[in-house]
Design an enzyme around this catalytic site. Structure first.
Site, PDB file in Angstrom:
ATOM      1  NE  ARG A 176      -3.735  -1.825   2.694  1.00 28.21           N
ATOM      2  CZ  ARG A 176      -3.596  -2.536   3.797  1.00 28.21           C
ATOM      3  NH1 ARG A 176      -2.740  -2.162   4.722  1.00 28.21           N
ATOM      4  NH2 ARG A 176      -4.337  -3.595   3.977  1.00 28.21           N
ATOM      5  NE  ARG A 249       8.474 -25.638   5.065  1.00 25.83           N
ATOM      6  CZ  ARG A 249       9.703 -26.041   5.391  1.00 25.83           C
ATOM      7  NH1 ARG A 249      10.190 -27.169   4.897  1.00 25.83           N
ATOM      8  NH2 ARG A 249      10.428 -25.316   6.217  1.00 25.83           N
ATOM      9  NE  ARG A 280       3.583 -16.982  11.945  1.00 25.38           N
ATOM     10  CZ  ARG A 280       2.570 -16.931  11.087  1.00 25.38           C
ATOM     11  NH1 ARG A 280       2.203 -15.789  10.563  1.00 25.38           N
ATOM     12  NH2 ARG A 280       1.933 -18.029  10.736  1.00 25.38           N
TER      13      ARG A 280
HETATM   14  P1  FAD Z   1      -8.613 -28.809  10.299  1.00 25.47           P
HETATM   15  O1  FAD Z   1      -8.780 -27.685  11.242  1.00 25.47           O
HETATM   16  O2  FAD Z   1      -7.251 -29.317  10.068  1.00 25.47           O
HETATM   17  O3  FAD Z   1      -9.532 -30.025  10.815  1.00 25.47           O
HETATM   18  C1  FAD Z   1      -9.395 -31.334  10.343  1.00 25.47           C
HETATM   19  C2  FAD Z   1      -9.604 -32.273  11.520  1.00 25.47           C
HETATM   20  O4  FAD Z   1      -9.652 -33.606  11.004  1.00 25.47           O
HETATM   21  C3  FAD Z   1      -8.469 -32.233  12.521  1.00 25.47           C
HETATM   22  O5  FAD Z   1      -8.967 -31.934  13.802  1.00 25.47           O
HETATM   23  C4  FAD Z   1      -7.871 -33.634  12.459  1.00 25.47           C
HETATM   24  O6  FAD Z   1      -7.436 -34.111  13.722  1.00 25.47           O
HETATM   25  C5  FAD Z   1      -9.054 -34.455  11.953  1.00 25.47           C
HETATM   26  N1  FAD Z   1      -8.663 -35.699  11.277  1.00 25.47           N
HETATM   27  C6  FAD Z   1      -7.813 -35.840  10.234  1.00 25.47           C
HETATM   28  N2  FAD Z   1      -7.692 -37.143   9.888  1.00 25.47           N
HETATM   29  C7  FAD Z   1      -8.509 -37.834  10.736  1.00 25.47           C
HETATM   30  C8  FAD Z   1      -8.823 -39.204  10.892  1.00 25.47           C
HETATM   31  N3  FAD Z   1      -8.258 -40.150  10.119  1.00 25.47           N
HETATM   32  N4  FAD Z   1      -9.687 -39.568  11.851  1.00 25.47           N
HETATM   33  C9  FAD Z   1     -10.242 -38.640  12.672  1.00 25.47           C
HETATM   34  N5  FAD Z   1      -9.970 -37.323  12.570  1.00 25.47           N
HETATM   35  C10 FAD Z   1      -9.128 -36.918  11.612  1.00 25.47           C
HETATM   36  N6  FAD Z   1      -7.076 -18.904   8.601  1.00 25.47           N
HETATM   37  C11 FAD Z   1      -7.535 -17.639   8.761  1.00 25.47           C
HETATM   38  O7  FAD Z   1      -8.649 -17.341   8.309  1.00 25.47           O
HETATM   39  N7  FAD Z   1      -6.816 -16.704   9.438  1.00 25.47           N
HETATM   40  C12 FAD Z   1      -5.600 -16.968   9.981  1.00 25.47           C
HETATM   41  O8  FAD Z   1      -4.966 -16.094  10.590  1.00 25.47           O
HETATM   42  C13 FAD Z   1      -5.074 -18.287   9.815  1.00 25.47           C
HETATM   43  N8  FAD Z   1      -3.889 -18.605  10.335  1.00 25.47           N
HETATM   44  C14 FAD Z   1      -3.384 -19.847  10.138  1.00 25.47           C
HETATM   45  C15 FAD Z   1      -2.147 -20.135  10.688  1.00 25.47           C
HETATM   46  C16 FAD Z   1      -1.601 -21.390  10.514  1.00 25.47           C
HETATM   47  C17 FAD Z   1      -0.254 -21.689  11.110  1.00 25.47           C
HETATM   48  C18 FAD Z   1      -2.306 -22.363   9.769  1.00 25.47           C
HETATM   49  C19 FAD Z   1      -1.720 -23.710   9.525  1.00 25.47           C
HETATM   50  C20 FAD Z   1      -3.568 -22.098   9.257  1.00 25.47           C
HETATM   51  C21 FAD Z   1      -4.125 -20.841   9.437  1.00 25.47           C
HETATM   52  N9  FAD Z   1      -5.395 -20.522   8.950  1.00 25.47           N
HETATM   53  C22 FAD Z   1      -5.869 -19.255   9.107  1.00 25.47           C
HETATM   54  C23 FAD Z   1      -6.218 -21.527   8.242  1.00 25.47           C
HETATM   55  C24 FAD Z   1      -7.188 -22.296   9.166  1.00 25.47           C
HETATM   56  O9  FAD Z   1      -6.463 -22.965  10.171  1.00 25.47           O
HETATM   57  C25 FAD Z   1      -7.998 -23.296   8.320  1.00 25.47           C
HETATM   58  O10 FAD Z   1      -8.705 -22.637   7.322  1.00 25.47           O
HETATM   59  C26 FAD Z   1      -9.022 -24.141   9.097  1.00 25.47           C
HETATM   60  O11 FAD Z   1      -8.609 -24.462  10.391  1.00 25.47           O
HETATM   61  C27 FAD Z   1      -9.292 -25.411   8.317  1.00 25.47           C
HETATM   62  O12 FAD Z   1     -10.324 -26.177   8.896  1.00 25.47           O
HETATM   63  P2  FAD Z   1     -10.540 -27.681   8.419  1.00 25.47           P
HETATM   64  O13 FAD Z   1     -11.734 -28.187   9.145  1.00 25.47           O
HETATM   65  O14 FAD Z   1     -10.515 -27.761   6.951  1.00 25.47           O
HETATM   66  O15 FAD Z   1      -9.214 -28.460   8.883  1.00 25.47           O
HETATM   67  N1  UDP Z   2       6.120 -13.041   3.933  1.00 24.84           N
HETATM   68  C1  UDP Z   2       7.357 -12.458   3.967  1.00 24.84           C
HETATM   69  N2  UDP Z   2       7.725 -11.712   5.044  1.00 24.84           N
HETATM   70  C2  UDP Z   2       6.898 -11.534   6.100  1.00 24.84           C
HETATM   71  C3  UDP Z   2       5.620 -12.118   6.052  1.00 24.84           C
HETATM   72  C4  UDP Z   2       5.255 -12.871   4.971  1.00 24.84           C
HETATM   73  O1  UDP Z   2       8.136 -12.615   3.037  1.00 24.84           O
HETATM   74  O2  UDP Z   2       7.290 -10.861   7.073  1.00 24.84           O
HETATM   75  C5  UDP Z   2       5.760 -13.857   2.760  1.00 24.84           C
HETATM   76  C6  UDP Z   2       6.085 -15.333   2.963  1.00 24.84           C
HETATM   77  O3  UDP Z   2       6.510 -15.866   1.723  1.00 24.84           O
HETATM   78  C7  UDP Z   2       4.756 -15.930   3.348  1.00 24.84           C
HETATM   79  C8  UDP Z   2       3.798 -15.101   2.488  1.00 24.84           C
HETATM   80  O4  UDP Z   2       4.382 -13.796   2.498  1.00 24.84           O
HETATM   81  O5  UDP Z   2       4.678 -17.310   3.050  1.00 24.84           O
HETATM   82  C9  UDP Z   2       2.375 -15.047   2.986  1.00 24.84           C
HETATM   83  O6  UDP Z   2       2.383 -14.536   4.286  1.00 24.84           O
HETATM   84  P1  UDP Z   2       1.172 -14.748   5.274  1.00 24.84           P
HETATM   85  O7  UDP Z   2       1.416 -13.889   6.456  1.00 24.84           O
HETATM   86  O8  UDP Z   2      -0.096 -14.612   4.526  1.00 24.84           O
HETATM   87  O9  UDP Z   2       1.373 -16.251   5.697  1.00 24.84           O
HETATM   88  P2  UDP Z   2       0.670 -17.077   6.846  1.00 24.84           P
HETATM   89  O10 UDP Z   2      -0.031 -16.151   7.782  1.00 24.84           O
HETATM   90  O11 UDP Z   2      -0.247 -17.949   6.140  1.00 24.84           O
HETATM   91  O12 UDP Z   2       1.799 -17.779   7.490  1.00 24.84           O
END
Ligand code: FAD
Ligand code: UDP
Length: 372
Positions: A176, A249, A280
Site C-alpha cells: 500500500r 510444510r 515469528r
Molecule cells: P482442520 O482444522 O485441520 O480439521 C481437520 C480435523 O480432522 C483435525 O482436527 C484432524 O485431527 C481431523 N482428522 C484428520 N484425519 C482424521 C482421521 N483419520 N480420523 C479422525 N480425525 C481426523 N485462517 C484464517 O482465516 N486466518 C488466519 O490467521 C489463519 N492462520 C493460520 C495459521 C496457521 C499456522 C495455519 C496452519 C492455518 C491458518 N489458517 C488461518 C487456516 C485455518 O487454520 C484453516 O482454514 C481451518 O482451520 C481449516 O479447517 P478444516 O476443518 O478444513 O481443517
Molecule cells: N512473507 C514475507 N515476510 C513476512 C511475512 C510474509 O516474506 O514478514 C511472505 C512469505 O513468503 C509468506 C507469504 O508472504 O509465506 C504469505 O504470508 P502470510 O502472512 O499470509 O502467511 P501465513 O499467515 O499464512 O503464514
C-alpha cells in the site's frame, strides 16, 4: 437402517459447520476426531487466563457478509486488527509493506517518492512476467524490501529458495502507498471474544462427538455406522498414498510462560533474518487485549513435513497439484463420501473460506436430498 445419516471425520471448522447445518435439518450426525479436542487447527488452549492459539495465530477476516453473520451467531468479535511487525537484525518495520515501511527504510515521505525508489531498484531487473516468488516480490517492492523483509522469512517458512516457489504466495500480502498497517484488506476482522472454541462449541452443540478416534484405524466399522461419510482428513492418506505423498510444510511451536505482563507489545512479530531460526513470535494475550499479570509466547519454527507430523501448509507446486488432481479424480468416483476442508482439498484455505465451502456443500447436498 444405519445409526447415523452422516459420519463426519474431523471436528475442525469444516466438519463442525457441516454438522451444524445437518443438525438443523434434523439429520443424525456423529463427529469423530483423532485429536483429544475439537476445533482442528483453530483450537485454543487456555492457560493462565490466556487463550493460546495452539496451532498458530488465527485472525478471522473476510469480505463475505453471510459468513461474517454466520460466525457472529456463535461469538462476538473484538476489534483486533492484525498489524504484524517485522524484526530484521534488531530493526523494526511495519507490515504489510506500506508508507510506514517505506519511510523507515528510505525516509521517503510521499507515495510518489516511495514508488520512484522502488522503480529505481527494479529498473535494471527487467521483470515483465514474474516466473516465481522472488521475481514477483522484486517487481512489487524492489530489492531492499525483498532482501530485508521477504527472502529470509520466505526461505525459512517454505524450506525452499524463493526462486523455486510460486509467485501467488506473496500476492496474499497487500502493498500500500498509504500509512495503513492493517495486514488484511477485508471489511470484517477480529478475534472471537472467548476464543475460537466458543464458535466450535456453538457449532457442535447437541451433536454427538467422539474424540481420540481415528477413522482410518477401523474404516469398515465407521462406514457401517452411517449412510454417508464426510471426510476432512488428508486425501492422500484416505487413498493409502497410492499416487504418492502430497507434500506439506509443518510447524513446531515452543510455548513459553513468562513472568512479565508484556513481552513484545504486539501479537505477531516476524523475524525476517535467515539467521534467526524461528519465523515469528506470537504473544497470545494481545489478540484479546489481555491485561493478565503474566504472558505466554510461542516461537514458531517451520519444518519439512514427514509422516507422523501435523500437516500445516500444502506445498502447491506443480508436481503436488498434479498428484492432487489424480486423488481428486478418484474421490469423485467414491460413492457416499464427501471430501471437504483444507486437508481433503489440499488447499490453503482461510477460515472464512472453509466455512463458506461447508455452507455451500451442505446447501447443495441437502437441496438434492430434499428433492430425492
Ligand atoms: P482442520 O482444522 O485441520 O480439521 C481437520 C480435523 O480432522 C483435525 O482436527 C484432524 O485431527 C481431523 N482428522 C484428520 N484425519 C482424521 C482421521 N483419520 N480420523 C479422525 N480425525 C481426523 N485462517 C484464517 O482465516 N486466518 C488466519 O490467521 C489463519 N492462520 C493460520 C495459521 C496457521 C499456522 C495455519 C496452519 C492455518 C491458518 N489458517 C488461518 C487456516 C485455518 O487454520 C484453516 O482454514 C481451518 O482451520 C481449516 O479447517 P478444516 O476443518 O478444513 O481443517
Ligand atoms: N512473507 C514475507 N515476510 C513476512 C511475512 C510474509 O516474506 O514478514 C511472505 C512469505 O513468503 C509468506 C507469504 O508472504 O509465506 C504469505 O504470508 P502470510 O502472512 O499470509 O502467511 P501465513 O499467515 O499464512 O503464514
Amino acid at each position: 437402517m444405519k445409526s447415523y445419516d452422516f459420519l463426519i471425520v474431523g471436528a475442525g471448522l469444516f466438519g463442525a459447520t457441516f454438522a451444524y447445518k445437518a443438525k438443523q435439518r434434523g439429520l443424525r450426525c456423529l463427529v469423530i476426531d483423532k485429536r483429544n479436542h475439537a476445533g482442528g487447527n483453530v483450537y485454543c488452549k487456555n492457560e493462565h487466563g490466556i487463550n493460546i492459539h495452539y496451532y498458530g495465530a488465527h485472525i478471522f477476516h473476510t469480505n463475505d457478509k453471510p459468513v461474517w453473520d454466520f460466525v457472529n451467531r456463535f461469538a462476538s468479535f473484538n476489534r483486533y486488527t492484525n498489524s504484524p511487525v517485522a524484526n530484521y537484525k534488531g530493526e523494526l518495520y511495519n507490515l504489510p509493506f506500506n508508507m510506514n515501511t517505506f519511510y523507515k527504510l528510505w525516509k521517503v515521505t510521499t507515495p510518489q517518492q516511495a514508488q520512484d525508489k522502488i522503480n529505481e531498484q527494479i529498473e535494471s531487473l527487467k521483470i515483465s512476467h514474474p516466473r516465481n516468488l522472488e521475481e514477483q516480490a522484486l517487481k512489487l517492492v524492489g530489492t531492499d524490501i525483498y532482501e530485508k523483509l521477504i527472502k529470509g522469512y520466505t526461505e525459512k517458512q517454505w524450506g525452499r529458495k524463493a526462486c523455486d516457489l510460486p509467485s501467488f504466495i506473496i500476492k496474499r500480502l497487500p502493498v500500500r502507498f498509504t500509512f495503513d498497517n492493517n495486514y488484511f484488506n477485508d471489511l470484517y476482522q477480529g478475534i472471537p471474544i472467548g476464543g475460537y472454541n466458543k464458535i466450535i462449541d456453538g457449532l457442535l452443540d447437541g451433536v454427538e462427538v467422539k474424540l481420540n478416534t481415528n477413522y482410518l484405524a477401523d474404516r469398515d466399522y465407521f462406514n457401517s455406522l452411517a449412510d454417508k461419510i464426510v471426510y476432512t482428513g488428508p486425501i492422500d492418506e484416505y487413498f493409502e498414498y497410492r499416487f504418492g505423498t502430497l507434500e506439506y510444510r509443518s510447524l513446531r511451536f515452543e510455548h513459553e510462560h513468562l513472568d512479565v505482563p508484556n513481552f513484545q507489545g504486539n501479537a505477531v512479530v516476524n523475524y525476517t533474518d535467515a539467521a534467526v531460526p524461528y519465523t515469528r513470535i506470537i504473544e497470545h494475550k494481545h489478540f484479546e487485549f489481555g491485561t493478565q499479570p503474566t504472558t505466554i509466547i510461542s516461537r514458531e519454527y517451520s519444518a519439512e513435513w514427514k509422516p507422523g507430523m501435523e500437516q500445516y501448509y500444502p506445498v502447491n507446486n506443480e508436481e503436488n497439484n498434479n498428484r492432487f488432481i489424480r486423488y481428486q479424480q478418484l474421490s469423485s468416483l467414491t460413492n457416499n463420501v464427501i471430501f471437504g476442508g483444507r486437508l481433503a482439498e489440499y488447499k490453503y484455505y482461510d477460515m472464512h473460506q472453509v466455512i463458506a465451502s461447508a455452507l455451500m456443500k451442505t446447501k447443495k447436498l441437502f437441496g438434492a436430498m430434499a428433492q430425492a
